[in-house]
Design an enzyme around this catalytic site. Structure first.
Site, short mmCIF file in Angstrom:
data_model
loop_
_atom_site.label_atom_id
_atom_site.label_comp_id
_atom_site.label_asym_id
_atom_site.label_seq_id
_atom_site.Cartn_x
_atom_site.Cartn_y
_atom_site.Cartn_z
N ASP A 125 -10.98 -8.84 -6.94
CA ASP A 125 -10.44 -8.87 -5.81
C ASP A 125 -10.07 -10.49 -5.46
O ASP A 125 -10.88 -11.36 -6.09
CB ASP A 125 -11.31 -8.51 -4.67
N MET A 126 -9.05 -10.60 -4.77
CA MET A 126 -8.81 -12.27 -4.37
C MET A 126 -9.30 -12.41 -3.00
O MET A 126 -9.12 -11.80 -2.24
CB MET A 126 -7.00 -12.33 -4.34
N GLN A 153 -1.48 -12.22 -3.66
CA GLN A 153 -1.26 -11.96 -2.31
C GLN A 153 -0.03 -12.50 -1.62
O GLN A 153 0.39 -13.66 -2.09
CB GLN A 153 -2.50 -12.82 -1.57
N ARG A 174 -3.02 -5.85 -8.79
CA ARG A 174 -3.01 -5.29 -7.26
C ARG A 174 -2.14 -6.45 -6.48
O ARG A 174 -2.58 -7.51 -6.45
CB ARG A 174 -4.17 -4.96 -6.60
N ARG A 279 -15.53 -9.75 8.61
CA ARG A 279 -14.21 -9.55 8.54
C ARG A 279 -13.35 -9.33 9.74
O ARG A 279 -12.18 -9.96 9.90
CB ARG A 279 -13.91 -8.14 7.88
C1 LIG Z 1 -6.21 -1.20 -1.68
C2 LIG Z 1 -6.34 -2.33 -0.98
C3 LIG Z 1 -7.05 -3.50 -1.36
C4 LIG Z 1 -6.78 -4.66 -0.92
N1 LIG Z 1 -7.37 -5.88 -1.80
C5 LIG Z 1 -7.31 -7.17 -1.01
C6 LIG Z 1 -7.89 -8.40 -1.62
O1 LIG Z 1 -8.41 -8.07 -2.94
N2 LIG Z 1 -7.56 -9.53 -1.13
C7 LIG Z 1 -6.81 -9.69 0.13
O2 LIG Z 1 -6.59 -10.68 0.64
N3 LIG Z 1 -6.65 -8.62 0.82
C8 LIG Z 1 -6.71 -7.19 0.22
N4 LIG Z 1 -6.18 -6.23 1.00
C9 LIG Z 1 -5.64 -6.25 2.24
C10 LIG Z 1 -4.40 -6.76 2.19
O3 LIG Z 1 -4.17 -7.80 1.91
C11 LIG Z 1 -3.82 -6.48 3.88
O4 LIG Z 1 -4.42 -7.30 4.51
C12 LIG Z 1 -3.92 -5.07 4.39
O5 LIG Z 1 -3.59 -4.32 3.67
C13 LIG Z 1 -2.92 -5.00 5.54
O6 LIG Z 1 -1.55 -5.28 5.15
P1 LIG Z 1 -0.55 -3.83 5.23
O7 LIG Z 1 0.17 -4.26 4.08
O8 LIG Z 1 -1.37 -2.62 5.09
O9 LIG Z 1 0.31 -4.03 6.30
P2 LIG Z 1 0.30 -4.20 8.03
O10 LIG Z 1 1.26 -4.13 8.66
O11 LIG Z 1 -0.99 -5.25 8.14
O12 LIG Z 1 -0.59 -2.81 8.28
C14 LIG Z 1 0.06 -1.68 8.70
C15 LIG Z 1 -0.71 -0.64 9.41
O13 LIG Z 1 -1.82 -0.25 8.55
C16 LIG Z 1 -2.87 -0.22 9.41
N5 LIG Z 1 -4.03 -1.12 8.78
C17 LIG Z 1 -3.82 -2.23 7.91
N6 LIG Z 1 -4.95 -2.73 7.67
C18 LIG Z 1 -5.92 -1.91 8.44
C19 LIG Z 1 -7.25 -1.98 8.44
N7 LIG Z 1 -8.15 -2.86 7.79
N8 LIG Z 1 -8.05 -1.28 9.23
C20 LIG Z 1 -7.30 -0.36 10.10
N9 LIG Z 1 -6.05 -0.21 9.91
C21 LIG Z 1 -5.25 -1.28 9.34
C22 LIG Z 1 -2.34 -0.45 10.78
O14 LIG Z 1 -2.18 0.53 11.53
C23 LIG Z 1 -1.16 -1.27 10.26
O15 LIG Z 1 -0.09 -1.35 11.43
C24 LIG Z 1 -6.17 -4.76 0.28
C25 LIG Z 1 -5.60 -3.84 0.81
C26 LIG Z 1 -5.61 -2.49 0.15
C27 LIG Z 1 -4.79 -1.67 0.80
#
Ligand SMILES: Cc1cc2nc3c(=O)[nH]c(=O)nc-3n(C[C@H](O)[C@H](O)[C@H](O)COP(=O)(O)OP(=O)(O)OC[C@H]3O[C@@H](n4cnc5c(N)ncnc54)[C@H](O)[C@@H]3O)c2cc1C
Length: 302
Positions: A125-126, A153, A174, A279
């Site tokens: 993970d990052m 990212q 990813r 978080r």
């Molecule tokens: C499989 C996976 C692995 C990830 N690994 C990393 C990583 O290694 N490093 C890193 O910096 N980030 C990681 N992330 C987090 C990512 O960077 C985003 O912060 C997160 O996915 C929210 O962005 P989004 O693209 O879903 O869009 P957004 O516009 O932020 O979210 C879209 C919708 O999804 C829902 N949502 C999103 N996140 C959440 C949450 N946590 N809880 C509840 N509802 C939520 C909300 O309803 C929101 O309106 C990961 C995400 C996923 C899906």
């Protein structure tokens, strides 16, 4: 809205652990390996595969890293014996990145060795920007010997340049937006720029043939990704969608029904409370999402 999210995040430590636990159970499989296996089976029944994450980060002693590494070894054996369609994800700071970079490399190598023996895969993970260079170094070094991948990212200004190098390595990545709150000098702040950068980078990776985990719950990005996949006429074995446990389950079903591979990220472990609170405090936007999802469920919408 920012202020409301901030309030939710800062008052969270005042809420009893049992209440936080009740709401977290949607996002975290539980405390034990048995919990993680049970939830993985449920997810697999819906047609998705999983990646399992033993919760923990930012340790202060080497023996903590070793203990986490042992949990991953046990997890990899369980994945094999239970015949789960699962790989693992881990955090470099959980393996000692901030204590000693080469110790961290060797600790992850032990997990990666088991991964290789079991014909499985480990994704690094990052974390926040203070870890980016070292994490990319870890990935590049371990990739020479083991089945590993890492994460980039779209919010970071540097990512487009990092991708030049990662494409040369034929990296397995990813792609996510990035969860950490970074300084303006390092990261885009505008939601639309982050979205456009996400799709720009995704198209670069897929065009170059890099296997990509499209990690998002943002329907606009899922739509954009589907257009790129169609334009490039990509075979289903060149990419997968990825989503977090408990988030946007309806969208998950839509993607699966359309025949795409989708992996659910499942965190579990004893340190779920510290992880959840940290978080939510780190990124109050997530506190807002969690509350929004809870309210939606209470109102009867999924
Ligand atoms: C499989 C996976 C692995 C990830 N690994 C990393 C990583 O290694 N490093 C890193 O910096 N980030 C990681 N992330 C987090 C990512 O960077 C985003 O912060 C997160 O996915 C929210 O962005 P989004 O693209 O879903 O869009 P957004 O516009 O932020 O979210 C879209 C919708 O999804 C829902 N949502 C999103 N996140 C959440 C949450 N946590 N809880 C509840 N509802 C939520 C909300 O309803 C929101 O309106 C990961 C995400 C996923 C899906």
């Amino acid at each position: 809205m920012k202020l409301v999210n901030q309030m939710i995040a800062t008052t969270l430590p005042l809420i009893p652990k049992s209440v936080v636990g009740y709401f977290s159970q949607r996002y975290i499989a539980g405390e034990t390996l048995a919990d993680a296996i049970k939830v993985s089976r449920q997810i697999q029944r819906d047609g998705a595969c999983v990646t399992l994450d033993v919760l923990g980060e930012h340790i202060t002693r080497n023996d903590e890293a070793t203990a986490y590494a042992n949990q991953y070894l046990e997890l990899l054996d369980a994945i094999q014996s239970e015949k789960l369609d699962a790989n693992v994800s881990l955090k470099p700071t959980q393996m000692g990145l901030k204590l000693d970079r080469s110790f961290c490399r060797d600790t992850i190598a032990k997990i990666a060795e088991k991964t290789k023996q079991n014909d499985n895969f480990v994704r690094i993970d990052m974390e926040d920007i203070s870890c980016t260079d070292d994490t990319l170094w870890l990935y590049e070094d371990l990739k020479k010997e083991y089945p590993v991948g890492t994460v980039i990212q779209a919010c970071l200004r540097r990512t487009d340049a990092d991708v030049d190098q990662l494409i040369n390595l034929n990296a397995n990545l990813r792609l996510c937006k990035g969860i950490y709150v970074e300084p303006y000098a390092a990261a885009y702040k505008d939601r639309e720029i982050i979205r456009q950068n996400y799709l720009h980078i995704l198209e670069r990776l897929l065009t170059a043939g890099c296997y990509t985990g499209i990690a998002t719950h943002d329907e606009m990005l899922v739509w954009g990704a589907l257009r790129i996949i169609k334009k490039l006429n990509l075979k289903p074995d060149r990419y997968e969608f990825q989503m977090l446990l408990g988030v946007q389950e309806e969208l998950r079903k839509v993607i699966l029904k359309a025949g795409h591979k989708l992996r659910v990220y499942i965190p579990f472990g004893a340190h779920w409370y510290a992880y959840s609170v940290r978080r939510l405090k780190e990124n109050p936007q997530i506190a807002g999402y969690v509350m929004e999802n809870i309210l939606r469920r209470m109102a009867g919408k999924k």
